[in-house]
Each structure stands twice: as C-alpha cells, then as structure tokens.
Scaffold this motif. Structure first.
Motif, PDB file in Angstrom:
ATOM      1  N   ASN A  50      75.482 -14.285 -10.532  1.00  0.00           N
ATOM      2  CA  ASN A  50      76.679 -14.000 -11.336  1.00  0.00           C
ATOM      3  C   ASN A  50      76.337 -13.755 -12.802  1.00  0.00           C
ATOM      4  O   ASN A  50      77.015 -14.255 -13.694  1.00  0.00           O
ATOM      5  N   VAL A  51      75.279 -12.984 -13.028  1.00  0.00           N
ATOM      6  CA  VAL A  51      74.900 -12.678 -14.406  1.00  0.00           C
ATOM      7  C   VAL A  51      75.827 -11.605 -14.975  1.00  0.00           C
ATOM      8  O   VAL A  51      76.456 -10.846 -14.235  1.00  0.00           O
ATOM      9  N   LYS A  52      75.913 -11.551 -16.274  1.00  0.00           N
ATOM     10  CA  LYS A  52      76.687 -10.520 -16.970  1.00  0.00           C
ATOM     11  C   LYS A  52      75.788  -9.312 -17.200  1.00  0.00           C
ATOM     12  O   LYS A  52      74.601  -9.464 -17.491  1.00  0.00           O
ATOM     13  N   ALA A  53      76.346  -8.127 -17.104  1.00  0.00           N
ATOM     14  CA  ALA A  53      75.559  -6.915 -17.315  1.00  0.00           C
ATOM     15  C   ALA A  53      75.064  -6.824 -18.757  1.00  0.00           C
ATOM     16  O   ALA A  53      73.910  -6.489 -19.012  1.00  0.00           O
ATOM     17  N   THR A  54      75.922  -7.141 -19.705  1.00  0.00           N
ATOM     18  CA  THR A  54      75.584  -7.017 -21.112  1.00  0.00           C
ATOM     19  C   THR A  54      74.898  -8.283 -21.618  1.00  0.00           C
ATOM     20  O   THR A  54      75.407  -9.383 -21.436  1.00  0.00           O
ATOM     21  N   GLY A  55      73.740  -8.111 -22.229  1.00  0.00           N
ATOM     22  CA  GLY A  55      73.017  -9.228 -22.813  1.00  0.00           C
ATOM     23  C   GLY A  55      72.123  -9.980 -21.842  1.00  0.00           C
ATOM     24  O   GLY A  55      71.335 -10.831 -22.247  1.00  0.00           O
ATOM     25  N   ASP A  94      64.803  -0.151 -21.472  1.00  0.00           N
ATOM     26  CA  ASP A  94      64.373  -0.325 -22.855  1.00  0.00           C
ATOM     27  C   ASP A  94      63.423  -1.507 -23.045  1.00  0.00           C
ATOM     28  O   ASP A  94      62.694  -1.555 -24.034  1.00  0.00           O
ATOM     29  N   SER A  95      63.429  -2.449 -22.110  1.00  0.00           N
ATOM     30  CA  SER A  95      62.549  -3.620 -22.172  1.00  0.00           C
ATOM     31  C   SER A  95      61.345  -3.496 -21.235  1.00  0.00           C
ATOM     32  O   SER A  95      60.514  -4.407 -21.175  1.00  0.00           O
ATOM     33  N   LYS A 130      74.619  -0.031 -18.268  1.00  0.00           N
ATOM     34  CA  LYS A 130      74.186  -0.847 -19.405  1.00  0.00           C
ATOM     35  C   LYS A 130      73.017  -1.735 -19.001  1.00  0.00           C
ATOM     36  O   LYS A 130      72.005  -1.820 -19.703  1.00  0.00           O
ATOM     37  N   GLU A 131      73.146  -2.411 -17.861  1.00  0.00           N
ATOM     38  CA  GLU A 131      72.085  -3.304 -17.397  1.00  0.00           C
ATOM     39  C   GLU A 131      70.798  -2.531 -17.116  1.00  0.00           C
ATOM     40  O   GLU A 131      69.710  -2.946 -17.535  1.00  0.00           O
ATOM     41  N   ALA A 132      70.894  -1.407 -16.417  1.00  0.00           N
ATOM     42  CA  ALA A 132      69.711  -0.603 -16.089  1.00  0.00           C
ATOM     43  C   ALA A 132      69.034  -0.088 -17.354  1.00  0.00           C
ATOM     44  O   ALA A 132      67.802  -0.112 -17.456  1.00  0.00           O
ATOM     45  N   CYS A 133      69.831   0.359 -18.326  1.00  0.00           N
ATOM     46  CA  CYS A 133      69.256   0.860 -19.576  1.00  0.00           C
ATOM     47  C   CYS A 133      68.601  -0.266 -20.370  1.00  0.00           C
ATOM     48  O   CYS A 133      67.575  -0.050 -21.028  1.00  0.00           O
ATOM     49  N   ASP A 134      69.157  -1.465 -20.304  1.00  0.00           N
ATOM     50  CA  ASP A 134      68.518  -2.613 -20.958  1.00  0.00           C
ATOM     51  C   ASP A 134      67.168  -2.907 -20.310  1.00  0.00           C
ATOM     52  O   ASP A 134      66.185  -3.185 -21.010  1.00  0.00           O
ATOM     53  N   PHE A 135      67.092  -2.833 -18.977  1.00  0.00           N
ATOM     54  CA  PHE A 135      65.794  -3.017 -18.318  1.00  0.00           C
ATOM     55  C   PHE A 135      64.850  -1.882 -18.706  1.00  0.00           C
ATOM     56  O   PHE A 135      63.666  -2.129 -18.991  1.00  0.00           O
ATOM     57  N   VAL A 157      69.513  -8.967 -19.955  1.00  0.00           N
ATOM     58  CA  VAL A 157      68.078  -8.697 -20.038  1.00  0.00           C
ATOM     59  C   VAL A 157      67.472  -9.412 -21.247  1.00  0.00           C
ATOM     60  O   VAL A 157      66.378  -9.978 -21.148  1.00  0.00           O
ATOM     61  N   ASP A 158      68.191  -9.443 -22.367  1.00  0.00           N
ATOM     62  CA  ASP A 158      67.698 -10.174 -23.540  1.00  0.00           C
ATOM     63  C   ASP A 158      67.534 -11.651 -23.227  1.00  0.00           C
ATOM     64  O   ASP A 158      66.534 -12.271 -23.613  1.00  0.00           O
ATOM     65  N   ARG A 159      68.502 -12.219 -22.528  1.00  0.00           N
ATOM     66  CA  ARG A 159      68.429 -13.637 -22.161  1.00  0.00           C
ATOM     67  C   ARG A 159      67.250 -13.887 -21.220  1.00  0.00           C
ATOM     68  O   ARG A 159      66.503 -14.861 -21.361  1.00  0.00           O
TER      69      ARG A 159
END
Length: 157
Positions: A141-146, A58-59, A51-56, A148-150
C-alpha cells in the motif's frame, strides 16, 4: 477485508517468469546474486503509475550503482508496456502479469480500499529481494508519489 497472503522479510521470494514489453521472458532467478527491487503497479500510463515509474527511472543510475536492479510488474499487455516504456523513456524491464498470478503470490493483488469501497485490484507494493532470493523489504500500500525517495533513504542510497 479478508486475510490474504503477504510476504515478510526473510521469506523466499516467489520465483516468476514473465514476458517483458518486447515479449522476452524475464525470470526473478535471472537476478540471483544481485539485489533487485520488484514493484507492482496497477496500470501503465495512468498518472500515479507514470509518476512512480519516472521516479524509478530518475533514480535508476543511483540504484544500479548501489547494486540494485529494478523490475516493474503490472497486469498490462506487453503492447501497452511498450507504449508506456517508450513514451516515458523507461530503461528498466516492465513485465506483464496478465493473469495476476505473480501479483497474487506476492500478496500484491486482492482486496483493497478504493474511495471507501472494498474492491479487488492491484495493491501498489514494492519489495527488495536480496542476492540469495529472500525478501529483504516488503512494502504494501505504498503511495506513488515520494515512494522511491523513501525507499532510497531506507536503502541508504
């Protein structure tokens, strides 16, 4: 939990040279003169890390247009990174830190809480390194979901 070294804004980012998915050596110093987002994740092809990699992914165009390159670092072998990259269409470098020495230097490996237990492992972390090689932002300690948007909001992109 015991104290471990953590990076702060203004610290010089510890340099590294690590193999990418194709075995080519990538060094942080290769990005001098540009800003780079360096993120550490526990394991390729797991749900949160995907999820995190795909968010990066997509951004990435927006980040690149704003002057930010992206590097993902995990303790996986390059062979696993190839499969992860190809399966998810990732277009930024994935680097292999198999001995976890870079993660340790950046404070992204050590004691953490996992389901109420203290364990040794990868601490999901993201850093922004400025063009001079200094830490502009250190997020542990970041969350995987959300996440990258933050990060994009924090960077104004």
């Amino acid at each position: 939990m015991s104290e471990q070294a953590r990076l702060s804004e203004g610290d010089l980012a510890p340099d590294f040279s690590l193999p990418d998915a194709d075995g080519k050596t990538v060094a942080l110093s290769d990005f001098r003169g540009r800003s780079v987002v360096v993120y550490f994740y526990p394991a390729a092809s797991t749900p949160g890390c995907t999820k995190e990699a795909c968010d990066f992914r997509d951004s990435l165009a927006v980040l690149n247009d704003a002057g930010f390159d992206v590097l993902g670092i995990s303790p996986d072998k390059p062979e696993k990174l190839v499969k992860f990259r190809d399966a998810e269409g990732l277009t930024f470098p994935l680097l292999a830190d198999q001995d976890k020495s870079v993660m340790t230097a950046w404070g992204a490996f050590g004691e953490k809480q996992n389901y109420g237990r203290t364990v040794q492992g990868v601490i999901r972390s993201t850093f922004v390194v400025d063009p001079e090689g200094k830490i502009a932002k250190a997020l542990y300690n970041v969350k995987a979901t959300g996440h990258v948007d933050r990060l994009r909001k924090d960077l104004g992109v």
